[in-house]
Design a protein around this motif. Structure first.
Motif, PDB file in Angstrom:
ATOM      1  N   PHE A 104     -21.054  -0.395 -17.428  1.00  0.00           N
ATOM      2  CA  PHE A 104     -22.295   0.364 -17.404  1.00  0.00           C
ATOM      3  C   PHE A 104     -21.909   1.769 -16.991  1.00  0.00           C
ATOM      4  CE2 PHE A 104     -24.207  -3.876 -16.610  1.00  0.00           C
ATOM      5  CZ  PHE A 104     -25.001  -3.911 -17.740  1.00  0.00           C
ATOM      6  N   GLY A 105     -22.364   2.759 -17.715  1.00  0.00           N
ATOM      7  CA  GLY A 105     -21.985   4.128 -17.433  1.00  0.00           C
ATOM      8  C   GLY A 105     -22.987   4.838 -16.552  1.00  0.00           C
ATOM      9  N   SER A 106     -22.514   5.866 -15.864  1.00  0.00           N
ATOM     10  CA  SER A 106     -23.401   6.712 -15.068  1.00  0.00           C
ATOM     11  C   SER A 106     -24.167   7.686 -15.957  1.00  0.00           C
ATOM     12  CB  SER A 106     -22.596   7.508 -14.038  1.00  0.00           C
ATOM     13  OG  SER A 106     -21.964   6.644 -13.146  1.00  0.00           O
ATOM     14  N   PHE A 107     -23.566   8.015 -17.092  1.00  0.00           N
ATOM     15  CA  PHE A 107     -24.143   9.032 -17.952  1.00  0.00           C
ATOM     16  C   PHE A 107     -24.553   8.489 -19.316  1.00  0.00           C
ATOM     17  CE2 PHE A 107     -20.865  10.827 -15.156  1.00  0.00           C
ATOM     18  CZ  PHE A 107     -21.686  11.571 -14.320  1.00  0.00           C
ATOM     19  N   THR A 108     -24.141   7.266 -19.636  1.00  0.00           N
ATOM     20  CA  THR A 108     -24.519   6.601 -20.877  1.00  0.00           C
ATOM     21  C   THR A 108     -24.860   5.150 -20.550  1.00  0.00           C
ATOM     22  OG1 THR A 108     -22.226   5.960 -21.322  1.00  0.00           O
ATOM     23  CG2 THR A 108     -22.966   8.027 -22.305  1.00  0.00           C
ATOM     24  N   ALA A 109     -25.575   4.490 -21.457  1.00  0.00           N
ATOM     25  CA  ALA A 109     -25.957   3.097 -21.191  1.00  0.00           C
ATOM     26  C   ALA A 109     -24.727   2.217 -21.013  1.00  0.00           C
ATOM     27  CB  ALA A 109     -26.829   2.573 -22.325  1.00  0.00           C
ATOM     28  N   PHE A 110     -23.748   2.376 -21.913  1.00  0.00           N
ATOM     29  CA  PHE A 110     -22.513   1.608 -21.840  1.00  0.00           C
ATOM     30  C   PHE A 110     -21.338   2.552 -22.059  1.00  0.00           C
ATOM     31  CE2 PHE A 110     -25.592  -1.551 -23.334  1.00  0.00           C
ATOM     32  CZ  PHE A 110     -25.362  -2.590 -22.450  1.00  0.00           C
ATOM     33  N   THR A 111     -20.240   2.249 -21.400  1.00  0.00           N
ATOM     34  CA  THR A 111     -18.986   2.938 -21.673  1.00  0.00           C
ATOM     35  C   THR A 111     -18.063   1.896 -22.275  1.00  0.00           C
ATOM     36  OG1 THR A 111     -19.342   4.419 -19.800  1.00  0.00           O
ATOM     37  CG2 THR A 111     -17.114   4.305 -20.683  1.00  0.00           C
ATOM     38  N   HIS A 144     -12.685  12.614  -5.525  1.00  0.00           N
ATOM     39  CA  HIS A 144     -13.700  13.282  -4.712  1.00  0.00           C
ATOM     40  C   HIS A 144     -14.193  12.432  -3.552  1.00  0.00           C
ATOM     41  CE1 HIS A 144     -13.968  16.419  -7.743  1.00  0.00           C
ATOM     42  NE2 HIS A 144     -13.906  15.452  -8.638  1.00  0.00           N
ATOM     43  N   ILE A 145     -13.552  11.285  -3.334  1.00  0.00           N
ATOM     44  CA  ILE A 145     -13.954  10.411  -2.230  1.00  0.00           C
ATOM     45  C   ILE A 145     -12.728  10.056  -1.396  1.00  0.00           C
ATOM     46  CG2 ILE A 145     -15.917   9.449  -3.497  1.00  0.00           C
ATOM     47  CD1 ILE A 145     -14.199   6.876  -3.911  1.00  0.00           C
ATOM     48  N   ASP A 146     -12.986   9.585  -0.209  1.00  0.00           N
ATOM     49  CA  ASP A 146     -11.930   9.147   0.698  1.00  0.00           C
ATOM     50  C   ASP A 146     -12.268   7.780   1.266  1.00  0.00           C
ATOM     51  OD1 ASP A 146      -9.848  11.125   0.986  1.00  0.00           O
ATOM     52  OD2 ASP A 146     -11.325  12.422   1.933  1.00  0.00           O
ATOM     53  N   GLN A 147     -11.243   7.175   1.849  1.00  0.00           N
ATOM     54  CA  GLN A 147     -11.365   5.946   2.636  1.00  0.00           C
ATOM     55  C   GLN A 147     -12.080   4.823   1.883  1.00  0.00           C
ATOM     56  OE1 GLN A 147     -13.154   7.598   6.175  1.00  0.00           O
ATOM     57  NE2 GLN A 147     -11.158   8.185   6.984  1.00  0.00           N
ATOM     58  N   THR A 153     -16.113   7.429   1.736  1.00  0.00           N
ATOM     59  CA  THR A 153     -16.650   8.677   2.268  1.00  0.00           C
ATOM     60  C   THR A 153     -16.781   9.650   1.112  1.00  0.00           C
ATOM     61  OG1 THR A 153     -15.581   8.293   4.398  1.00  0.00           O
ATOM     62  CG2 THR A 153     -16.248  10.564   3.904  1.00  0.00           C
ATOM     63  N   GLY A 154     -17.961  10.222   0.970  1.00  0.00           N
ATOM     64  CA  GLY A 154     -18.207  11.250  -0.034  1.00  0.00           C
ATOM     65  C   GLY A 154     -18.376  12.595   0.642  1.00  0.00           C
ATOM     66  N   TYR A 155     -18.464  13.646  -0.171  1.00  0.00           N
ATOM     67  CA  TYR A 155     -18.573  15.009   0.361  1.00  0.00           C
ATOM     68  C   TYR A 155     -19.646  15.780  -0.385  1.00  0.00           C
ATOM     69  CZ  TYR A 155     -14.249  13.675   2.548  1.00  0.00           C
ATOM     70  OH  TYR A 155     -13.316  13.001   3.287  1.00  0.00           O
ATOM     71  N   SER A 156     -20.483  16.473   0.398  1.00  0.00           N
ATOM     72  CA  SER A 156     -21.510  17.326  -0.197  1.00  0.00           C
ATOM     73  C   SER A 156     -20.859  18.598  -0.733  1.00  0.00           C
ATOM     74  CB  SER A 156     -22.562  17.686   0.858  1.00  0.00           C
ATOM     75  OG  SER A 156     -21.993  18.555   1.826  1.00  0.00           O
ATOM     76  N   GLU A 157     -21.641  19.377  -1.441  1.00  0.00           N
ATOM     77  CA  GLU A 157     -21.129  20.627  -2.002  1.00  0.00           C
ATOM     78  C   GLU A 157     -20.559  21.534  -0.917  1.00  0.00           C
ATOM     79  OE1 GLU A 157     -22.626  23.960  -5.214  1.00  0.00           O
ATOM     80  OE2 GLU A 157     -23.754  22.112  -4.917  1.00  0.00           O
ATOM     81  N   GLY A 158     -21.136  21.481   0.272  1.00  0.00           N
ATOM     82  CA  GLY A 158     -20.645  22.275   1.386  1.00  0.00           C
ATOM     83  C   GLY A 158     -19.477  21.646   2.125  1.00  0.00           C
ATOM     84  N   SER A 191     -25.696  10.368  -5.189  1.00  0.00           N
ATOM     85  CA  SER A 191     -25.030   9.846  -6.379  1.00  0.00           C
ATOM     86  C   SER A 191     -23.712  10.537  -6.690  1.00  0.00           C
ATOM     87  CB  SER A 191     -25.952   9.950  -7.596  1.00  0.00           C
ATOM     88  OG  SER A 191     -26.274  11.307  -7.849  1.00  0.00           O
ATOM     89  N   ARG A 192     -23.494  11.722  -6.165  1.00  0.00           N
ATOM     90  CA  ARG A 192     -22.249  12.423  -6.470  1.00  0.00           C
ATOM     91  C   ARG A 192     -21.567  12.895  -5.198  1.00  0.00           C
ATOM     92  NH1 ARG A 192     -21.465  13.693 -11.861  1.00  0.00           N
ATOM     93  NH2 ARG A 192     -19.931  15.208 -11.263  1.00  0.00           N
ATOM     94  N   SER A 193     -20.266  12.796  -5.206  1.00  0.00           N
ATOM     95  CA  SER A 193     -19.432  13.397  -4.176  1.00  0.00           C
ATOM     96  C   SER A 193     -18.803  14.613  -4.834  1.00  0.00           C
ATOM     97  CB  SER A 193     -18.359  12.413  -3.698  1.00  0.00           C
ATOM     98  OG  SER A 193     -17.550  13.008  -2.704  1.00  0.00           O
ATOM     99  N   ILE A 194     -19.093  15.764  -4.298  1.00  0.00           N
ATOM    100  CA  ILE A 194     -18.726  17.009  -4.964  1.00  0.00           C
ATOM    101  C   ILE A 194     -17.502  17.658  -4.347  1.00  0.00           C
ATOM    102  CG2 ILE A 194     -19.561  19.319  -5.561  1.00  0.00           C
ATOM    103  CD1 ILE A 194     -22.404  18.062  -5.473  1.00  0.00           C
ATOM    104  N   GLY A 195     -17.399  17.561  -3.043  1.00  0.00           N
ATOM    105  CA  GLY A 195     -16.313  18.256  -2.354  1.00  0.00           C
ATOM    106  C   GLY A 195     -14.953  17.695  -2.694  1.00  0.00           C
ATOM    107  N   PRO A 196     -13.924  18.404  -2.318  1.00  0.00           N
ATOM    108  CA  PRO A 196     -12.560  17.933  -2.597  1.00  0.00           C
ATOM    109  C   PRO A 196     -12.176  16.758  -1.711  1.00  0.00           C
ATOM    110  CG  PRO A 196     -12.488  19.908  -1.265  1.00  0.00           C
ATOM    111  CD  PRO A 196     -13.944  19.680  -1.619  1.00  0.00           C
ATOM    112  N   LYS A 197     -11.327  15.913  -2.236  1.00  0.00           N
ATOM    113  CA  LYS A 197     -10.783  14.785  -1.480  1.00  0.00           C
ATOM    114  C   LYS A 197      -9.998  15.342  -0.299  1.00  0.00           C
ATOM    115  CE  LYS A 197      -7.884  10.739  -2.314  1.00  0.00           C
ATOM    116  NZ  LYS A 197      -8.823   9.698  -1.924  1.00  0.00           N
ATOM    117  N   GLN A 198     -10.168  14.744   0.854  1.00  0.00           N
ATOM    118  CA  GLN A 198      -9.438  15.149   2.046  1.00  0.00           C
ATOM    119  C   GLN A 198      -8.109  14.398   2.077  1.00  0.00           C
ATOM    120  OE1 GLN A 198     -11.002  17.561   4.016  1.00  0.00           O
ATOM    121  NE2 GLN A 198     -12.488  17.487   2.350  1.00  0.00           N
TER     122      GLN A 198
END
Length: 152
Positions: A41-48, A65-68, A96-101, A139-146
């Protein structure tokens, strides 16, 4: 260990191997875990359709874009077919995700994975995955991976 226990141990190993691949952003290392013709199931399409499309449309949008990332494998649930060639594994994960900031946030979710193999005792290969975040999780982790060491 009984037959069912052997099968579950291999499913648990599949999840652990994927965990390390996500933690280390190892797309090449993850490929043997998934069938070439997998369907997700895709995040941007019905099926991938296909592993390559899933990698580009899903994994590359998240893993770096995520950690741990870690599965709660003590709570792993499985369903194994009578012939022991098809199974479903269901697990909850934390990350762990990261906001734009750059602010960290908890990013829990769950996954159902349909697995198959050619013969009993072979390694499991995912034919379908459905991964989703728990309600209320950004729904999105935007910041860089630590730079955190992988959790095993």
């Amino acid at each position: 260990m009984d037959e069912q226990g052997d099968d579950v141990a291999l499913i648990r190993r599949w999840f652990r191997t994927l965990q390390v691949c996500v933690q280390t952003v190892d797309f090449a290392g993850s490929r043997p875990l998934f069938a070439d013709d997998m369907i997700t199931f895709g995040s941007f399409t019905a099926f991938t359709m296909g592993r390559e499309a899933t990698e580009h449309e899903q994994w590359r949008q998240v893993w770096g874009h995520i950690d741990q990332f870690r599965w709660r494998l003590d709570d792993l649930r499985t369903i194994i077919s009578g012939d022991r060639l098809t199974a479903a594994g269901m697990a909850v994960f934390e990350s762990t995700g990261y906001s734009e900031g750059g602010k960290a946030f908890d990013r829990p979710g769950r996954a159902t994975v349909v697995l198959g193999r050619q013969a009993v005792g072979d390694e499991w290969v995912a034919q379908h995955t459905h991964v989703s975040l728990f309600p209320g999780t950004p729904s999105r982790s935007i910041g860089p991976k630590q730079d955190h060491p992988p959790a095993l």
